[in-house]
Enzyme design. Structure first.
Site, PDB file in Angstrom:
ATOM      1  N   ASN A 184       0.847  -1.195   0.000  1.00  0.00           N
ATOM      2  CA  ASN A 184       0.000   0.000   0.000  1.00  0.00           C
ATOM      3  C   ASN A 184       0.882   1.243   0.000  1.00  0.00           C
ATOM      4  O   ASN A 184       1.949   1.272   0.624  1.00  0.00           O
ATOM      5  CB  ASN A 184      -0.995  -0.003   1.159  1.00  0.00           C
ATOM      6  CG  ASN A 184      -0.360  -0.115   2.524  1.00  0.00           C
ATOM      7  OD1 ASN A 184       0.699  -0.730   2.680  1.00  0.00           O
ATOM      8  ND2 ASN A 184      -1.000   0.452   3.525  1.00  0.00           N
ATOM      9  N   ILE A 185       0.413   2.244  -0.728  1.00  0.00           N
ATOM     10  CA  ILE A 185       1.162   3.494  -0.872  1.00  0.00           C
ATOM     11  C   ILE A 185       0.200   4.634  -0.546  1.00  0.00           C
ATOM     12  O   ILE A 185      -0.724   4.912  -1.322  1.00  0.00           O
ATOM     13  CB  ILE A 185       1.713   3.641  -2.306  1.00  0.00           C
ATOM     14  CG1 ILE A 185       2.577   2.426  -2.679  1.00  0.00           C
ATOM     15  CG2 ILE A 185       2.522   4.936  -2.429  1.00  0.00           C
ATOM     16  CD1 ILE A 185       2.926   2.337  -4.154  1.00  0.00           C
ATOM     17  N   GLU A 186       0.372   5.203   0.646  1.00  0.00           N
ATOM     18  CA  GLU A 186      -0.559   6.243   1.090  1.00  0.00           C
ATOM     19  C   GLU A 186      -0.128   7.615   0.582  1.00  0.00           C
ATOM     20  O   GLU A 186       0.970   7.795   0.032  1.00  0.00           O
ATOM     21  CB  GLU A 186      -0.651   6.209   2.623  1.00  0.00           C
ATOM     22  CG  GLU A 186      -1.208   4.871   3.101  1.00  0.00           C
ATOM     23  CD  GLU A 186      -1.521   4.813   4.577  1.00  0.00           C
ATOM     24  OE1 GLU A 186      -1.045   5.679   5.352  1.00  0.00           O
ATOM     25  OE2 GLU A 186      -2.260   3.878   4.970  1.00  0.00           O
TER      26      GLU A 186
ATOM     27  N   GLU B 199      -2.926  -4.688  -3.089  1.00  0.00           N
ATOM     28  CA  GLU B 199      -3.391  -5.629  -4.118  1.00  0.00           C
ATOM     29  C   GLU B 199      -3.370  -4.995  -5.499  1.00  0.00           C
ATOM     30  O   GLU B 199      -2.967  -5.603  -6.486  1.00  0.00           O
ATOM     31  CB  GLU B 199      -4.818  -6.097  -3.808  1.00  0.00           C
ATOM     32  CG  GLU B 199      -4.963  -6.837  -2.488  1.00  0.00           C
ATOM     33  CD  GLU B 199      -5.248  -5.929  -1.308  1.00  0.00           C
ATOM     34  OE1 GLU B 199      -4.755  -4.770  -1.285  1.00  0.00           O
ATOM     35  OE2 GLU B 199      -5.959  -6.366  -0.400  1.00  0.00           O
TER      36      GLU B 199
ATOM     37  N   CYS C 110     -10.137  -4.993  -0.195  1.00  0.00           N
ATOM     38  CA  CYS C 110     -11.318  -4.130  -0.185  1.00  0.00           C
ATOM     39  C   CYS C 110     -12.115  -4.333  -1.472  1.00  0.00           C
ATOM     40  O   CYS C 110     -11.658  -4.977  -2.431  1.00  0.00           O
ATOM     41  CB  CYS C 110     -10.901  -2.667  -0.034  1.00  0.00           C
ATOM     42  SG  CYS C 110     -10.175  -1.958  -1.527  1.00  0.00           S
TER      43      CYS C 110
ATOM     44  N   CYS D 110     -10.423  -3.275  -4.723  1.00  0.00           N
ATOM     45  CA  CYS D 110      -9.400  -4.211  -5.213  1.00  0.00           C
ATOM     46  C   CYS D 110     -10.041  -5.466  -5.805  1.00  0.00           C
ATOM     47  O   CYS D 110      -9.559  -6.000  -6.806  1.00  0.00           O
ATOM     48  CB  CYS D 110      -8.427  -4.566  -4.091  1.00  0.00           C
ATOM     49  SG  CYS D 110      -7.329  -3.197  -3.698  1.00  0.00           S
TER      50      CYS D 110
END
Ligand code: THU
Length: 134
Positions: free
Chosen positions: A42-44, A55, A89, A92
């Site tokens: 994940n890349i916030e 994903e 989620c 995804c």
């Protein structure tokens, strides 16, 4: 299919999680039909909605490298050091449904020997598809 290897790759990907806002560290690894594996984390972003899930990072990386046939994805996650099953989620699942058949496996893992496996169609029984657009 070497599920253990796929989970190990997801844990590798998790190390690169950029998650200063949620502290949810998520890693994913997607298995292509020819055995290739692509990793994602994940890349916030400070503009929260720009955040990309692990994903989709893995899926898009694979597609960007010319792959479009997949067998499975492994997903791992932790928050403040405590890991639990992290399920993809809805966004995804929808992204995966574009490329993956109903038999595609979604593996959520706490460790290499503690995981659950689902068909994509179990997690997303109905979806918006090409037939709705073309
Ligand atoms: N996240 C994922 O990477 N995958 C999911 O399927 C659900 C959520 C990430 C996005 C965000 O960085 C953090 O988890 C908290 O929502």
């Amino acid at each position: 299919m070497d599920i253990n290897k796929l989970i190990t790759e997801a844990f590798e990907a998790q190390k690169n999680s950029y998650s200063p806002y949620s502290d949810c560290k998520v890693g994913a690894a997607i298995l292509c039909e020819d055995g290739s594996i692509f990793k994602g984390c994940n890349i916030e972003n400070s503009s929260f909605s720009v955040t990309n899930c692990a994903e989709r990072t893995a899926l898009f990386s694979a597609v960007a490298n010319g792959y479009s046939n997949f067998e499975a994805i492994a997903v791992v996650g932790s928050k403040e050091g405590n890991n639990d099953y992290f399920y993809p989620c809805g966004v995804c699942l929808q992204a995966l449904s574009e490329f993956c058949s109903d038999g595609f496996l979604v593996i959520v893992a706490k460790s290499n020997n503690d995981y659950k496996s689902y068909k994509l169609s179990e997690l997303l029984p109905y979806s918006f598809g090409r037939e709705n657009v073309l």
